[in-house]
Scaffold this motif. Structure first.
Motif, PDB file in Angstrom:
ATOM      1  N   PRO A   1       0.826  -1.215   0.000  1.00  0.00           N
ATOM      2  CA  PRO A   1       0.000   0.000   0.000  1.00  0.00           C
ATOM      3  C   PRO A   1       0.858   1.262   0.000  1.00  0.00           C
ATOM      4  N   GLY A   2       0.569   2.149  -0.930  1.00  0.00           N
ATOM      5  CA  GLY A   2       1.283   3.410  -1.006  1.00  0.00           C
ATOM      6  C   GLY A   2       2.659   3.336  -1.612  1.00  0.00           C
ATOM      7  N   LYS A   3       3.028   2.156  -2.117  1.00  0.00           N
ATOM      8  CA  LYS A   3       4.364   1.993  -2.688  1.00  0.00           C
ATOM      9  C   LYS A   3       4.267   1.551  -4.141  1.00  0.00           C
ATOM     10  N   GLU A   4       5.373   1.683  -4.839  1.00  0.00           N
ATOM     11  CA  GLU A   4       5.416   1.251  -6.230  1.00  0.00           C
ATOM     12  C   GLU A   4       5.617  -0.267  -6.308  1.00  0.00           C
ATOM     13  N   ARG A   5       5.225  -0.816  -7.426  1.00  0.00           N
ATOM     14  CA  ARG A   5       5.421  -2.241  -7.648  1.00  0.00           C
ATOM     15  C   ARG A   5       6.913  -2.531  -7.741  1.00  0.00           C
ATOM     16  N   GLU A   6       7.351  -3.604  -7.098  1.00  0.00           N
ATOM     17  CA  GLU A   6       8.761  -3.952  -7.118  1.00  0.00           C
ATOM     18  C   GLU A   6       8.954  -5.416  -7.507  1.00  0.00           C
ATOM     19  N   LEU A   7      10.080  -5.684  -8.123  1.00  0.00           N
ATOM     20  CA  LEU A   7      10.438  -7.042  -8.496  1.00  0.00           C
ATOM     21  C   LEU A   7      10.916  -7.790  -7.261  1.00  0.00           C
ATOM     22  N   VAL A   8      10.366  -8.973  -7.042  1.00  0.00           N
ATOM     23  CA  VAL A   8      10.721  -9.792  -5.886  1.00  0.00           C
ATOM     24  C   VAL A   8      11.659 -10.923  -6.290  1.00  0.00           C
ATOM     25  N   ALA A   9      11.303 -11.637  -7.349  1.00  0.00           N
ATOM     26  CA  ALA A   9      12.098 -12.790  -7.762  1.00  0.00           C
ATOM     27  C   ALA A   9      11.876 -13.040  -9.237  1.00  0.00           C
ATOM     28  N   MET A  10      12.899 -13.544  -9.892  1.00  0.00           N
ATOM     29  CA  MET A  10      12.785 -13.849 -11.312  1.00  0.00           C
ATOM     30  C   MET A  10      13.566 -15.110 -11.639  1.00  0.00           C
ATOM     31  N   MET A  11      13.091 -15.792 -12.692  1.00  0.00           N
ATOM     32  CA  MET A  11      13.787 -16.972 -13.185  1.00  0.00           C
ATOM     33  C   MET A  11      13.869 -16.876 -14.697  1.00  0.00           C
ATOM     34  N   LEU A  12      15.074 -17.025 -15.235  1.00  0.00           N
ATOM     35  CA  LEU A  12      15.250 -17.011 -16.677  1.00  0.00           C
ATOM     36  C   LEU A  12      14.857 -18.368 -17.257  1.00  0.00           C
ATOM     37  N   GLY A  13      14.703 -18.386 -18.585  1.00  0.00           N
ATOM     38  CA  GLY A  13      14.273 -19.596 -19.252  1.00  0.00           C
ATOM     39  C   GLY A  13      15.354 -20.662 -19.336  1.00  0.00           C
ATOM     40  N   ASP A  14      15.001 -21.772 -19.967  1.00  0.00           N
ATOM     41  CA  ASP A  14      15.928 -22.893 -20.073  1.00  0.00           C
ATOM     42  C   ASP A  14      17.204 -22.502 -20.806  1.00  0.00           C
ATOM     43  N   GLU A  15      17.082 -21.644 -21.807  1.00  0.00           N
ATOM     44  CA  GLU A  15      18.252 -21.244 -22.587  1.00  0.00           C
ATOM     45  C   GLU A  15      19.283 -20.531 -21.724  1.00  0.00           C
ATOM     46  N   GLN A  16      18.835 -19.907 -20.657  1.00  0.00           N
ATOM     47  CA  GLN A  16      19.734 -19.211 -19.728  1.00  0.00           C
ATOM     48  C   GLN A  16      19.952 -20.017 -18.451  1.00  0.00           C
ATOM     49  N   GLY A  17      19.646 -21.325 -18.521  1.00  0.00           N
ATOM     50  CA  GLY A  17      19.933 -22.198 -17.397  1.00  0.00           C
ATOM     51  C   GLY A  17      19.056 -22.003 -16.189  1.00  0.00           C
ATOM     52  N   ARG A  18      17.857 -21.397 -16.415  1.00  0.00           N
ATOM     53  CA  ARG A  18      16.920 -21.186 -15.309  1.00  0.00           C
ATOM     54  C   ARG A  18      17.552 -20.388 -14.165  1.00  0.00           C
ATOM     55  N   GLN A  19      18.399 -19.469 -14.519  1.00  0.00           N
ATOM     56  CA  GLN A  19      19.067 -18.632 -13.508  1.00  0.00           C
ATOM     57  C   GLN A  19      18.031 -17.830 -12.736  1.00  0.00           C
ATOM     58  N   THR A  20      18.233 -17.708 -11.433  1.00  0.00           N
ATOM     59  CA  THR A  20      17.304 -16.970 -10.587  1.00  0.00           C
ATOM     60  C   THR A  20      17.967 -15.732  -9.993  1.00  0.00           C
ATOM     61  N   ASN A  21      17.127 -14.778  -9.629  1.00  0.00           N
ATOM     62  CA  ASN A  21      17.607 -13.564  -8.993  1.00  0.00           C
ATOM     63  C   ASN A  21      16.537 -13.073  -8.039  1.00  0.00           C
ATOM     64  N   TYR A  22      16.966 -12.463  -6.941  1.00  0.00           N
ATOM     65  CA  TYR A  22      16.027 -12.046  -5.905  1.00  0.00           C
ATOM     66  C   TYR A  22      16.308 -10.631  -5.439  1.00  0.00           C
ATOM     67  N   ALA A  23      15.256  -9.968  -4.998  1.00  0.00           N
ATOM     68  CA  ALA A  23      15.451  -8.681  -4.333  1.00  0.00           C
ATOM     69  C   ALA A  23      16.214  -8.921  -3.036  1.00  0.00           C
ATOM     70  N   ALA A  24      17.022  -7.968  -2.654  1.00  0.00           N
ATOM     71  CA  ALA A  24      17.839  -8.119  -1.457  1.00  0.00           C
ATOM     72  C   ALA A  24      16.980  -8.373  -0.215  1.00  0.00           C
ATOM     73  N   SER A  25      15.803  -7.786  -0.191  1.00  0.00           N
ATOM     74  CA  SER A  25      14.934  -7.888   0.984  1.00  0.00           C
ATOM     75  C   SER A  25      14.358  -9.289   1.203  1.00  0.00           C
ATOM     76  N   VAL A  26      14.379 -10.135   0.156  1.00  0.00           N
ATOM     77  CA  VAL A  26      13.796 -11.472   0.282  1.00  0.00           C
ATOM     78  C   VAL A  26      14.810 -12.577   0.070  1.00  0.00           C
ATOM     79  N   LYS A  27      16.010 -12.229  -0.287  1.00  0.00           N
ATOM     80  CA  LYS A  27      17.032 -13.237  -0.582  1.00  0.00           C
ATOM     81  C   LYS A  27      17.275 -14.096   0.651  1.00  0.00           C
ATOM     82  N   GLY A  28      17.284 -15.414   0.420  1.00  0.00           N
ATOM     83  CA  GLY A  28      17.473 -16.343   1.523  1.00  0.00           C
ATOM     84  C   GLY A  28      16.177 -16.760   2.187  1.00  0.00           C
ATOM     85  N   ARG A  29      15.078 -16.063   1.877  1.00  0.00           N
ATOM     86  CA  ARG A  29      13.777 -16.413   2.471  1.00  0.00           C
ATOM     87  C   ARG A  29      12.779 -16.896   1.415  1.00  0.00           C
TER      88      ARG A  29
END
Length: 121
Positions: free
Chosen positions: A40-68
């Motif tokens: 509420p009251g904030k902009e939309r932010e990226l939390v987690a992403m996964m690339l496709g098979d061609e990129q080896g399903r690489q994942t990336n996370y926002a710092a605030s959720v990494k490890g959780r």
């Protein structure tokens, strides 16, 4: 193409939830699967992403959720998930699933309708 997000709800701090995103079609090439959130009251932010098979399903996370949080998918690319552990009150938001996919050489963005996650402290 329709994306259907589900799995949101009310959970106590420290608890876990698993979000799911069902994809209505699979006759295109998915380049990126992502989860975003908007508090509420904030902009939309990226939390987690996964690339496709061609990129080896690489994942990336926002710092605030990494490890959780963990993003994953099924092999058929018809569903992907966000496992959320050790939830905090600041994780309260509407969570949206998103894919970037090519069909007939055209790259498009597709969004789910959002699912509300409320974390009580």
């Amino acid at each position: 193409v329709q994306l259907q997000a589900s799995g949101g709800g009310l959970v106590q701090a420290g608890g876990s939830l698993r979000l799911s995103c069902a994809i209505s079609e699979n006759d295109f090439s998915i380049k990126v699967m992502s989860w975003y959130r908007q508090a509420p009251g904030k902009e939309r932010e990226l939390v987690a992403m996964m690339l496709g098979d061609e990129q080896g399903r690489q994942t990336n996370y926002a710092a605030s959720v990494k490890g959780r949080f963990i993003i994953s998918r099924n092999n058929a690319e018809t569903e992907f998930y966000l496992q959320m552990n050790s939830l905090k009150s600041e994780d309260t938001a509407v969570y949206y699933c998103n894919i970037k996919a090519t069909k007939n050489l055209r790259l498009s963005d597709y969004w789910g309708q959002g699912t509300l996650v409320t974390v009580s402290s």
